[in-house]
Design a protein around this motif. Structure first.
Motif, mmCIF file in Angstrom:
data_model
loop_
_atom_site.group_PDB
_atom_site.id
_atom_site.type_symbol
_atom_site.label_atom_id
_atom_site.label_comp_id
_atom_site.label_asym_id
_atom_site.label_seq_id
_atom_site.Cartn_x
_atom_site.Cartn_y
_atom_site.Cartn_z
ATOM 1 N N THR A 135 60.081 -75.264 -21.015
ATOM 2 C CA THR A 135 60.554 -75.181 -19.644
ATOM 3 C C THR A 135 61.604 -74.086 -19.529
ATOM 4 O O THR A 135 62.652 -74.156 -20.186
ATOM 5 C CB THR A 135 61.113 -76.531 -19.137
ATOM 6 N N GLU A 137 63.466 -73.399 -17.049
ATOM 7 C CA GLU A 137 64.495 -73.743 -16.063
ATOM 8 C C GLU A 137 65.840 -74.045 -16.734
ATOM 9 O O GLU A 137 65.945 -74.192 -17.943
ATOM 10 C CB GLU A 137 64.062 -74.964 -15.249
ATOM 11 N N THR A 139 69.049 -76.459 -17.624
ATOM 12 C CA THR A 139 69.121 -77.860 -18.026
ATOM 13 C C THR A 139 69.533 -78.752 -16.853
ATOM 14 O O THR A 139 69.265 -79.948 -16.853
ATOM 15 C CB THR A 139 70.131 -78.052 -19.176
ATOM 16 N N TRP A 155 69.600 -83.334 -17.000
ATOM 17 C CA TRP A 155 68.316 -83.805 -16.472
ATOM 18 C C TRP A 155 67.141 -83.168 -17.197
ATOM 19 O O TRP A 155 66.131 -83.806 -17.456
ATOM 20 C CB TRP A 155 68.217 -83.475 -14.982
ATOM 21 N N ASN A 156 67.278 -81.898 -17.523
ATOM 22 C CA ASN A 156 66.172 -81.142 -18.119
ATOM 23 C C ASN A 156 66.598 -80.644 -19.505
ATOM 24 O O ASN A 156 66.894 -79.460 -19.689
ATOM 25 C CB ASN A 156 65.810 -79.959 -17.200
ATOM 26 N N GLY A 159 65.393 -77.390 -21.151
ATOM 27 C CA GLY A 159 65.493 -76.158 -20.383
ATOM 28 C C GLY A 159 66.107 -75.018 -21.175
ATOM 29 O O GLY A 159 67.152 -75.181 -21.807
ATOM 30 N N SER A 283 55.943 -81.489 -11.623
ATOM 31 C CA SER A 283 57.147 -81.089 -10.901
ATOM 32 C C SER A 283 57.023 -81.388 -9.410
ATOM 33 O O SER A 283 57.998 -81.750 -8.760
ATOM 34 C CB SER A 283 57.411 -79.587 -11.088
ATOM 35 N N GLN A 434 66.679 -88.519 -17.920
ATOM 36 C CA GLN A 434 66.166 -87.183 -18.216
ATOM 37 C C GLN A 434 64.716 -87.069 -17.768
ATOM 38 O O GLN A 434 63.976 -88.058 -17.744
ATOM 39 C CB GLN A 434 66.265 -86.892 -19.723
ATOM 40 N N PHE A 435 64.312 -85.851 -17.405
ATOM 41 C CA PHE A 435 62.934 -85.606 -17.002
ATOM 42 C C PHE A 435 61.974 -86.007 -18.129
ATOM 43 O O PHE A 435 62.217 -85.698 -19.296
ATOM 44 C CB PHE A 435 62.698 -84.129 -16.699
ATOM 45 N N TYR A 440 58.654 -78.589 -17.090
ATOM 46 C CA TYR A 440 59.181 -78.426 -15.742
ATOM 47 C C TYR A 440 59.320 -76.948 -15.370
ATOM 48 O O TYR A 440 59.914 -76.164 -16.096
ATOM 49 C CB TYR A 440 60.537 -79.130 -15.665
#
Length: 671
Positions: A135, A137, A139, A155-156, A159, A283, A434-435, A440
C-alpha cells in the motif's frame, strides 16, 4: 533540350527523396521497440507540495537493468559503469527504501519500470505480499484534514507513503507478459555480464512522462493565470474534482424539519500512483455495493406512496474525492453553510440531519465495527440505530464491536465533525484498530482482495444491507420492519460484477446503450472538467430505484427539458431493460473543493483541499540498442569527416561554377 533535362533531374531527385524518407521510417521502426505506456506515475500538487513522478522534458534514457533484491541495487549503485540506468523492479522491491535510494542517486538511476508479471494473485503469492502488504498510502490517510488525531497504532500499518512523495524520475507500470519477456531477453542478451558494459552495445530504455506543473498548486495555478495574457496560453494544472451523487427515498422539501433526514454515505473514489489504475475493490467498491443494495431494498419495503406519509426521509450519498482531503464531503458541508445544498430550493442544513451512517471498507468477514465520537455522540437516533442494527446482524452470526478508540478512521464524517463536534454520525467499518486491507489505495486492491469468486462476500454484504435497510425503516416509520423481504445475494453479485470486475455488466447495460469499457472501474477522481464514467453510471443506477416513467415524453431531448415537480429531476434511461424518461430524486452536486471557488482563497491554507493534477502531453516507453562508447566515438568522427568532405567538395564546385555552368550555356546555344 535543357528544359527536358531539368525535368528529368527534378524527377530523379524527388524519387530519391521520397524513397529515402520511406526508408528512414523503416529504419526508425527497426531501431525502436515501442512499449505500451498506458500507466505512468503522474504529478499531483497541493497547497504546499507536489507528489508523484515526472521525466525530463525530452524523456529519461538509461541502460536497462533488472533488480531482484537489495544486493543487486547496491551493486548497481556502487559498481555500475553504463550510467544512467533504468531499473526494472518487482512489487516486493517497490518500497520506500528502494525508491529513496534511487532518489539520492539520480545520476546513476533515472527511471523505474514496475513489472507485473502475472495476475495480482500470482504476484501476491510469489512476492509474499499477503504478509508484507503493498500500500503506497500514508499510515494515517488524510492525517492533516481529519477531525481527530492519528492513533498510536496507525490505521494503515503497511503504508509506505510513496504515493505522497515527489520523485524526480519517471515510473511506469507494465502488465503485458510478452513485453516483460522481451525486455528480460534483451537485458540478458546484451547487458549481462555487467562488467565492461561500455565496451559493447547495450539494451536501453527511454521513459517519457514530462509533467508541466511544478512546486505546488498555488504556483502552478498562478502560472496558468499569467499565461492567459499570452497569445497562446498554457495550462499547467487542473483542480481535482468530479460530482457527488445522491438519491432520496422521497423528494427533499424546502421546509425540512430538524433531525428528520438520515444520510447513508460512502465514498465514490479511490486512488493509486498510476494513471487509470485505481481499482479500489475493498477501499471503495464493497461499501458502494452495500449502499446501493440498501437503497434498492428500502425503496421496495417502503415505496414512495408510503414514504411520503412520514416526515422523516433517507438520503443516500456518495462522496467523490475523499482520498484527497475529503473534497466531496467538505464541499457538501460548505454548501450547507451557504444554504445551497443540494440546490437553492431545498437548502438542507446540518440541523436537518438526525442520523449519519457511513460505510467504510466493508469486509467479507462477518464483523462490523462502530466508530463514533462517544464524548458527544449519544443522540436517541444513534442509540436506536445501533440497537436495531446490532440485534438484526447478531441473529446472522456477526461479530458486532464498538471501537473504544477516541480516533475516527479516515472517513467523510470528519468534514461534518469539524463543522459540528456533536454531529449525530457514526462509521460502520470492516475493521477495528487497523485496516484489514493490505493493498489500500494500490493497484493490487482488485477483485482478488475481496475474494470476488467466493459466495461469502455476496452473502455477507446482502445481510449487512438487509439489516441496514431494516434499521432505516425504523428511523422513517418509528416502527419495526416485520416483512420477509431480504436483499438477494444474487443482486449483490451483479453489483460486484459492475463495481469490481467490469463496467460492461448486466446492470449497466440495462440502463444505457452507450458502449461500456470492458474493464474494472477506475475510481480516481480526475480533474474537475471530467465526470468519471463510474460516477455517471452510478447516478443512472440510483435513478432506477423507486422511479416512475413519464409516459408523455418520448425522446431524450424532451426529457432533458421536462419540468418535474420540486425535488425530482427527469432522466433519460435507454438500455436493454429501461427505455424512456423517468422521474427520479437522484441528482449530482459539485465535488470541487471550496478552495477553488472562494475568491482570493489562500491555497497554502489547510482548511480546504487544494489538490490539483499536472497537465502533460505525451507518455512513451521505447526500448532500443545503444551502441558502445567506442562505436559512438567512431560514428561521431566519421560523421564529422563526411561533413568536412562534403563541405570541401561543395566549396570546390562553387569556386569553379563559372567553368561548369558557362560551358553548359555555350554548348546549349551552339547546339
Amino acid at each position: 533540350m535543357v528544359q527536358i533535362n531539368v525535368y528529368f533531374v527534378l524527377f530523379v531527385c524527388l524519387y530519391h527523396v521520397s524513397f529515402s524518407h520511406a526508408d528512414f521510417l523503416s529504419i526508425k521502426d527497426k531501431m525502436y521497440m515501442n512499449i505500451k505506456a498506458d500507466y505512468p506515475c503522474f504529478l499531483r500538487l497541493n497547497g504546499t507540495n507536489k507528489v508523484g513522478c515526472t521525466s525530463s522534458r525530452f524523456g529519461n534514457v538509461g541502460t536497462l537493468h533488472f533488480v531482484s533484491n537489495i544486493t543487486d541495487l547496491k551493486g548497481l549503485l556502487n559498481f555500475g559503469t553504463a550510467v544512467p540506468y533504468i531499473v526494472a523492479l518487482t512489487p516486493k522491491m517497490f518500497t520506500d527504501q528502494v525508491l529513496q535510494s534511487i532518489e539520492l542517486n539520480t545520476t546513476k538511476i533515472n527511471g523505474v519500470v514496475l513489472l507485473m508479471n502475472g495476475t495480482n494473485r500470482e504476484i501476491i503469492d510469489a512476492d509474499n505480499l499477503q504478509t508484507m502488504g503493498f500500500t503506497p498510502e500514508d499510515t494515517c490517510p488524510n492525517r492533516y484534514s481529519s477531525s481527530t488525531s492519528c492513533p498510536m497504532s496507525p490505521w494503515n500499518p503497511h503504508g509506505s507513503s510513496i504515493l505522497l512523495k515527489g520523485w524526480s524520475f519517471p515510473i511506469f507500470i507494465i502488465y503485458d507478459k510478452e513485453t516483460i519477456k522481451e525486455m528480460f531477453n534483451c537485458f540478458k542478451k546484451y547487458n549481462l555480464p555487467t562488467n565492461n558494459q561500455n565496451d559493447r552495445s547495450l539494451c536501453t530504455v527511454e521513459l517519457k512522462s514530462h509533467m508541466y506543473a511544478a512546486v505546488d498548486s498555488k504556483t502552478c495555478i498562478r502560472r496558468t493565470v499569467m499565461s492567459y495574457e499570452n497569445i497562446r496560453p498554457i495550462k499547467f494544472c487542473d483542480p481535482l474534482g468530479d460530482k457527488n451523487v445522491y438519491w432520496s427515498l422521497k423528494e427533499l422539501a424546502a421546509s425540512t424539519p430538524n433531525k428528520s433526514v438520515a444520510i447513508v454515505a460512502a465514498r465514490l473514489d479511490a486512488t493509486s500512483m498510476f494513471q487509470d489504475l485505481a481499482p479500489g475493490a475493498l477501499s471503495t467498491a464493497t461499501s458502494i455495493v452495500t449502499l446501493l443494495a440498501t437503497a434498492k431494498f428500502i425503496s421496495e419495503i417502503l415505496p414512495y406512496d408510503e414514504a411520503k406519509n412520514y416526515s422523516n426521509n433517507i438520503m443516500f450519498m456518495l462522496f467523490n474525492g475523499e482520498a484527497y482531503d475529503y473534497i466531496g464531503s467538505s464541499r457538501v458541508v460548505y454548501d450547507m453553510a451557504k444554504l445551497n445544498f443540494p440546490n437553492d430550493n431545498v437548502k438542507l442544513q446540518l440541523d436537518n440531519i438526525g442520523l449519519f451512517v457511513e460505510l467504510s471498507q466493508i469486509h467479507y468477514d462477518k464483523e462490523i465495527v462502530f466508530h463514533r465520537p462517544k464524548k458527544y455522540n449519544a443522540s436517541e437516533n444513534i442509540q436506536n440505530f445501533i440497537s436495531i442494527f446490532q440485534n438484526n446482524l447478531a441473529k446472522d452470526g456477526f461479530n458486532i464491536i464498538e471501537s473504544a478508540s477516541s480516533s475516527i478512521p479516515p472517513a467523510s464524517i470528519h468534514s461534518f465533525l469539524k463543522a459540528d463536534a456533536q454531529f449525530p454520525g457514526l462509521v460502520l467499518a470492516g475493521f477495528e484498530e487497523q485496516f484489514k486491507n493490505l493493498f489500500y489505495h494500490s493497484v493490487m486492491d482488485d477483485a482478488n482482495s475481496i475474494e470476488f469468486t467466493s459466495a461469502d462476500i455476496s452473502n455477507t454484504l446482502a445481510k449487512i444491507s438487509t439489516s441496514l435497510g431494516s434499521s432505516l425503516y425504523s428511523f422513517v416509520t418509528n416502527s419495526t420492519y416485520n416483512g420477509n423481504n431480504n436483499v438477494d445475494p444474487e443482486y449483490i453479485k451483479k453489483l460486484l460484477d459492475c463495481y469490481v470486475k467490469s463496467t460492461n455488466c448486466t446492470l449497466f447495460q440495462s440502463l444505457t446503450s452507450l458502449p461500456l469499457p470492458d474493464r474494472p472501474p477506475n475510481y480516481y477522481i480526475s480533474i474537475d472538467l471530467i465526470t468519471n464514467t463510474i460516477t455517471t453510471l452510478t447516478r443512472l443506477l440510483l435513478s432506477s430505484f423507486g422511479s416512475s416513467k413519464i409516459e408523455s415524453v418520448l425522446n431524450e431531448e424532451d426529457c432533458n427539458t421536462y419540468e418535474t415537480k420540486p425535488g425530482f429531476s427527469a432522466l433519460w434511461l435507454k438500455g436493454n431493460f429501461y427505455n424512456g424518461c423517468y422521474s427520479t430524486t437522484s441528482n449530482y452536486t459539485d465535488a470541487i473543493s471550496p478552495a477553488f471557488i472562494i475568491p482570493g482563497y489562500d491555497l497554502s491554507s489547510p482548511r480546504f483541499s487544494t489538490w490539483t493534477e499536472s497537465v502533460w502531453q505525451e507518455v512513451q516507453i521505447r526500448m532500443f540498442l545503444r551502441q558502445s562508447f567506442q562505436m559512438q566515438i567512431i560514428i561521431f568522427i566519421l560523421g564529422n569527416f563526411l561533413f568536412l568532405l562534403s563541405f570541401i567538395i561543395t566549396r570546390k564546385i562553387y569556386a569553379q561554377s563559372d567553368i561548369y555552368f558557362t560551358n553548359q550555356e555555350v554548348n546549349s546555344v551552339t547546339s
